[in-house]
Write a protein that holds these residues in place. Structure first.
Motif, short mmCIF file in Angstrom:
data_model
loop_
_atom_site.label_atom_id
_atom_site.label_comp_id
_atom_site.label_asym_id
_atom_site.label_seq_id
_atom_site.Cartn_x
_atom_site.Cartn_y
_atom_site.Cartn_z
N LEU A 105 -44.87 -21.14 -17.62
CA LEU A 105 -44.95 -20.49 -15.92
C LEU A 105 -44.06 -21.57 -15.03
O LEU A 105 -43.32 -21.27 -14.21
N ALA A 106 -44.13 -22.87 -15.69
CA ALA A 106 -43.31 -23.70 -14.94
C ALA A 106 -41.67 -23.48 -15.26
O ALA A 106 -41.08 -23.76 -14.25
N LYS A 107 -41.46 -23.44 -16.58
CA LYS A 107 -39.88 -22.96 -16.66
C LYS A 107 -39.29 -21.79 -15.78
O LYS A 107 -38.20 -21.68 -15.30
N THR A 108 -40.64 -20.61 -15.55
CA THR A 108 -39.68 -19.47 -14.98
C THR A 108 -39.82 -19.73 -13.49
O THR A 108 -39.01 -18.98 -12.76
N ARG A 109 -40.53 -20.74 -12.89
CA ARG A 109 -40.51 -20.91 -11.45
C ARG A 109 -39.85 -22.33 -11.41
O ARG A 109 -39.70 -22.64 -10.11
N ASN A 110 -39.24 -23.00 -12.27
CA ASN A 110 -38.50 -24.16 -12.08
C ASN A 110 -39.31 -25.38 -11.37
O ASN A 110 -38.75 -25.89 -10.71
N ILE A 111 -40.63 -25.64 -11.68
CA ILE A 111 -41.37 -26.52 -11.21
C ILE A 111 -42.24 -27.42 -12.48
O ILE A 111 -41.99 -27.03 -13.45
N SER A 112 -42.76 -28.26 -12.11
CA SER A 112 -43.60 -29.03 -13.28
C SER A 112 -44.98 -28.32 -13.41
O SER A 112 -45.25 -27.83 -12.73
#
Length: 254
Positions: free
Chosen positions: A194-201
């Motif tokens: 999910l972090a990758k798909t949303r570009n967050i940590s």
């Protein structure tokens, strides 16, 4: 649960392993299955002598039949079936590999159908059975990026209802547990996706994406799910069948 025979899929770790331990502590005999033989052997080292293991790919009919028959051969019956095997892949629909989508449905929807199909004759013979399908809150609500997981878990709830209707006269119940986010390796892996798909940590996934949706602001302890499974397998729950029981820290109440 003393001397009841339990067959659990996907039980080498996480929720399945915790459920196995819980039933063993109550005096049951438990057959755990997993597709990974190495993980299966390691899991058995931490369980009591009343546990056994068998490698099984739940997406393959011949594997499932062999595993169910082996359980009956070793322990004499099969009283409780717990369909827990699962996996996760997070991607938007246009980026979701078709082969991965199909694989996930085979494991999490076709698998429970197959185990139920081959366990039912033994349960009907004894006029007793408990079928517990591990669905998810994603079997009730949608979540972007989880098209395959949502589809499979929604399907499991439908399968549970049909199973309950077809087995009601045989003292067999079928119910689904719909957990929210439990603290398991599978869920922790989702945070990274999910972090990758949303570009967050991953920390932001918890604090900014998940916890605002969970009134209790916490991940479930897998022991909570195991306790609910024990209740559904008990005589006290004999009037409960075809139900989807939500355990999610309040997630779906909002």
């Amino acid at each position: 649960m003393k001397d009841k025979v339990v067959f659990i899929t996907g039980a080498a770790r996480g929720i399945g392993y915790e459920i196995a331990q819980a039933f063993l502590e109550e005096g049951a005999k438990v057959m755990i299955s997993d597709i990974n033989e190495e993980s299966l052997e390691k899991a058995l080292e931490g369980l009591s002598e009343n546990a056994a293991g068998i490698a099984c790919d739940v997406s393959k009919e011949e594997d499932v039949k062999r595993a169910v028959d082996a359980t009956v051969e070793q322990f004499g019956s099969i009283d409780i079936l717990i369909n827990n095997a699962g996996l996760q892949h997070v991607a938007m629909i246009e980026d979701f590999p078709a082969a991965k989508f199909e694989q996930m449905l085979k494991i999490m929807l076709v698998g429970p159908f197959l185990t139920t199909k081959y366990a039912l004759p033994y349960m009907k013979e004894k006029n007793f059975g408990r079928i517990i399908n591990i669905s998810s809150i994603n079997g009730l609500i949608g979540f972007a990026g989880k098209s395959a997981y949502n589809s499979a878990k929604h399907g499991v709830i439908g399968l549970t209802k049909v199973t309950a209707l077809e087995t009601a006269e045989y003292n067999i119940t079928a119910n689904a547990i719909c957990p929210g986010y439990a603290d398991t390796a599978l869920v922790r892996g989702q945070f990274e996706d999910l972090a990758k798909t949303r570009n967050i940590s991953t920390e932001q996934v918890l604090n900014e994406v998940l916890f605002p949706l969970i009134p209790q602001k916490r991940l479930l302890d897998v022991a909570e799910i195991a306790s609910l499974a024990k209740y559904l397998a008990s005589e006290e729950s004999r009037g409960m069948t075809g139900q989807s029981l939500v355990l999610d820290g309040g997630y779906t109440t909002q």
